[in-house]
Design a protein around this motif. Structure first.
Motif, PDB file in Angstrom:
ATOM      1  N   LYS A  71       0.865  -1.215   0.010  1.00 35.81           N
ATOM      2  CA  LYS A  71      -0.111  -0.017   0.000  1.00 35.81           C
ATOM      3  C   LYS A  71       0.911   1.158   0.004  1.00 35.81           C
ATOM      4  O   LYS A  71       0.642   2.312  -0.794  1.00 35.81           O
ATOM      5  CB  LYS A  71      -0.918   0.061   1.172  1.00 35.81           C
ATOM      6  N   ASP A  72       2.135   1.455   0.895  1.00 38.46           N
ATOM      7  CA  ASP A  72       2.879   2.305   0.669  1.00 38.46           C
ATOM      8  C   ASP A  72       3.450   2.578  -0.521  1.00 38.46           C
ATOM      9  O   ASP A  72       3.659   3.612  -1.162  1.00 38.46           O
ATOM     10  CB  ASP A  72       3.915   2.265   1.940  1.00 38.46           C
ATOM     11  N   LEU A  73       3.896   1.498  -1.116  1.00 41.82           N
ATOM     12  CA  LEU A  73       4.452   1.505  -2.612  1.00 41.82           C
ATOM     13  C   LEU A  73       3.427   2.113  -3.750  1.00 41.82           C
ATOM     14  O   LEU A  73       3.974   2.821  -4.353  1.00 41.82           O
ATOM     15  CB  LEU A  73       4.950   0.068  -2.810  1.00 41.82           C
ATOM     16  N   ILE A  74       2.337   1.617  -3.508  1.00 46.32           N
ATOM     17  CA  ILE A  74       1.174   2.200  -4.363  1.00 46.32           C
ATOM     18  C   ILE A  74       1.046   3.538  -4.337  1.00 46.32           C
ATOM     19  O   ILE A  74       0.971   4.510  -5.300  1.00 46.32           O
ATOM     20  CB  ILE A  74       0.145   1.116  -4.574  1.00 46.32           C
ATOM     21  N   ILE A 103       2.535   2.432 -11.430  1.00 42.06           N
ATOM     22  CA  ILE A 103       1.402   1.767 -10.557  1.00 42.06           C
ATOM     23  C   ILE A 103       1.221   0.280 -10.571  1.00 42.06           C
ATOM     24  O   ILE A 103       1.214  -0.400  -9.990  1.00 42.06           O
ATOM     25  CB  ILE A 103      -0.023   2.475 -10.389  1.00 42.06           C
ATOM     26  N   PRO A 104       0.825  -0.228 -11.977  1.00 39.63           N
ATOM     27  CA  PRO A 104       0.533  -1.502 -12.197  1.00 39.63           C
ATOM     28  C   PRO A 104       1.678  -2.422 -11.806  1.00 39.63           C
ATOM     29  O   PRO A 104       1.482  -3.703 -11.469  1.00 39.63           O
ATOM     30  CB  PRO A 104       0.276  -1.601 -13.761  1.00 39.63           C
ATOM     31  N   ASP A 105       2.960  -2.194 -11.761  1.00 42.31           N
ATOM     32  CA  ASP A 105       3.916  -2.816 -11.275  1.00 42.31           C
ATOM     33  C   ASP A 105       3.707  -3.484 -10.221  1.00 42.31           C
ATOM     34  O   ASP A 105       4.279  -4.547  -9.780  1.00 42.31           O
ATOM     35  CB  ASP A 105       5.340  -2.263 -11.255  1.00 42.31           C
ATOM     36  N   VAL A 106       3.108  -2.727  -8.993  1.00 46.70           N
ATOM     37  CA  VAL A 106       2.867  -3.296  -7.657  1.00 46.70           C
ATOM     38  C   VAL A 106       1.989  -4.549  -7.957  1.00 46.70           C
ATOM     39  O   VAL A 106       2.386  -5.665  -7.124  1.00 46.70           O
ATOM     40  CB  VAL A 106       2.287  -2.294  -6.664  1.00 46.70           C
ATOM     41  N   LEU A 107       1.230  -4.620  -8.840  1.00 47.90           N
ATOM     42  CA  LEU A 107       0.323  -5.917  -8.724  1.00 47.90           C
ATOM     43  C   LEU A 107       0.840  -6.673  -9.331  1.00 47.90           C
ATOM     44  O   LEU A 107       0.848  -7.890  -9.005  1.00 47.90           O
ATOM     45  CB  LEU A 107      -1.074  -5.330  -9.548  1.00 47.90           C
ATOM     46  N   THR A 127      -2.337 -11.864  -2.890  1.00 47.27           N
ATOM     47  CA  THR A 127      -3.610 -11.410  -3.375  1.00 47.27           C
ATOM     48  C   THR A 127      -3.802  -9.820  -3.024  1.00 47.27           C
ATOM     49  O   THR A 127      -2.968  -9.450  -2.477  1.00 47.27           O
ATOM     50  CB  THR A 127      -5.065 -12.151  -2.638  1.00 47.27           C
ATOM     51  N   TYR A 128      -4.574  -9.158  -4.218  1.00 50.80           N
ATOM     52  CA  TYR A 128      -4.920  -7.696  -3.931  1.00 50.80           C
ATOM     53  C   TYR A 128      -6.295  -7.623  -4.243  1.00 50.80           C
ATOM     54  O   TYR A 128      -7.320  -8.257  -4.933  1.00 50.80           O
ATOM     55  CB  TYR A 128      -3.888  -7.087  -4.905  1.00 50.80           C
ATOM     56  N   ASP A 129      -6.638  -6.371  -3.794  1.00 52.64           N
ATOM     57  CA  ASP A 129      -8.406  -6.174  -3.479  1.00 52.64           C
ATOM     58  C   ASP A 129      -8.338  -4.871  -4.429  1.00 52.64           C
ATOM     59  O   ASP A 129      -7.465  -4.369  -5.368  1.00 52.64           O
ATOM     60  CB  ASP A 129      -8.971  -5.812  -2.213  1.00 52.64           C
ATOM     61  N   GLN A 130      -9.803  -4.370  -4.600  1.00 55.28           N
ATOM     62  CA  GLN A 130     -10.232  -3.342  -5.147  1.00 55.28           C
ATOM     63  C   GLN A 130      -9.218  -1.976  -4.944  1.00 55.28           C
ATOM     64  O   GLN A 130      -9.209  -1.273  -5.905  1.00 55.28           O
ATOM     65  CB  GLN A 130     -11.497  -3.001  -4.867  1.00 55.28           C
ATOM     66  N   HIS A 169      -6.308   1.922  -8.026  1.00 53.30           N
ATOM     67  CA  HIS A 169      -5.156   2.897  -8.251  1.00 53.30           C
ATOM     68  C   HIS A 169      -4.903   2.677  -9.642  1.00 53.30           C
ATOM     69  O   HIS A 169      -4.475   3.488 -10.191  1.00 53.30           O
ATOM     70  CB  HIS A 169      -4.104   2.565  -7.197  1.00 53.30           C
ATOM     71  N   CYS A 170      -4.778   1.686 -10.387  1.00 52.98           N
ATOM     72  CA  CYS A 170      -4.322   1.438 -11.568  1.00 52.98           C
ATOM     73  C   CYS A 170      -5.640   1.849 -12.694  1.00 52.98           C
ATOM     74  O   CYS A 170      -4.804   2.428 -13.576  1.00 52.98           O
ATOM     75  CB  CYS A 170      -4.247  -0.291 -11.757  1.00 52.98           C
ATOM     76  N   GLU A 171      -6.702   1.791 -12.396  1.00 57.83           N
ATOM     77  CA  GLU A 171      -7.811   2.102 -13.213  1.00 57.83           C
ATOM     78  C   GLU A 171      -8.059   3.617 -13.295  1.00 57.83           C
ATOM     79  O   GLU A 171      -8.305   4.231 -14.226  1.00 57.83           O
ATOM     80  CB  GLU A 171      -9.263   1.657 -12.624  1.00 57.83           C
ATOM     81  N   ASN A 172      -7.752   4.362 -12.108  1.00 59.88           N
ATOM     82  CA  ASN A 172      -8.050   5.831 -12.080  1.00 59.88           C
ATOM     83  C   ASN A 172      -6.798   6.562 -12.387  1.00 59.88           C
ATOM     84  O   ASN A 172      -6.760   7.890 -12.255  1.00 59.88           O
ATOM     85  CB  ASN A 172      -8.251   6.115 -10.801  1.00 59.88           C
TER      86      ASN A 172
END
Length: 187
Positions: A67-70, A94-98, A107-110, A115-118
């Motif tokens: 979360k801190d990274l994103i 940002i997508p690199d985090v995922l 796993t990751y959530d919404q 963050h990636c979508e916006n």
């Protein structure tokens, strides 16, 4: 070229940071990999005597670390919107985090998806694994095969978010930079 937000991504040991440093030396505004600052802070706080490639090994809360990274990467993104420069380059997006979370089996959530979508980038360049230049050392513990897996994870994640990553040819750093700049002129 207009005001563009351009990601340079790739697995460890692909020459990505050399490209970003080269772009910066040519006068382009570059946002450097946020994890470097996070790692430096962890070292100063004595959380790790020897940093290894998977920072999750030395943090108490892996999800909070991500979360801190994103948040850091999102902060860079937002900062780029206020710059008076036609183009900003990002050493990872940002997508690199995922992609890394997937690689490490997390796993990751919404929260992460949003963050990636916006926060959309205009272009994504990916530097492929290149065995001839790959070096494993005290800071890069992945094997070349793991670097290839990370590359596939990055491709998959960026594609899932609607990007078409442009592969940077295996070549000298200056030629790779020229390729990126010439490609951006055509987009």
């Amino acid at each position: 070229m207009g005001k563009n937000k351009v990601v340079i991504t790739g697995a460890p040991g692909t020459g990505k940071t050399s490209i970003v440093n080269g772009l910066e030396s040519k006068g382009f505004h570059c946002f450097h990999e946020i994890i470097r600052d996070m790692t430096s802070k962890a070292k100063q706080e004595g959380q790790s005597e020897e940093y290894i490639s998977n920072p999750l090994v030395f943090v108490d809360d892996a999800m909070q670390f991500n979360k801190d990274l994103i948040k850091g990467r999102t902060s860079h993104y937002k900062e780029s919107l206020n710059l008076d420069t036609p183009i900003s380059f990002f050493d990872r997006g940002i997508p690199d985090v995922l992609a890394y979370m997937e690689f490490f089996g997390q796993t990751y959530d919404q929260y992460f998806i949003s963050h990636c979508e916006n926060h959309r980038y205009d272009s994504v360049f990916i530097v492929p694994p290149w065995k001839e230049i790959y070096v494993s050392d005290n800071e890069r513990m992945e094997t070349f095969e793991e670097a290839e897996s990370i590359h596939h994870s990055l491709m998959k994640t960026y594609t899932q978010f609607g990007y078409n990553p442009i592969e940077v040819p295996k070549d000298a750093v200056l030629n790779r930079i020229d390729f990126i700049l010439e490609t951006l002129k055509k987009i």
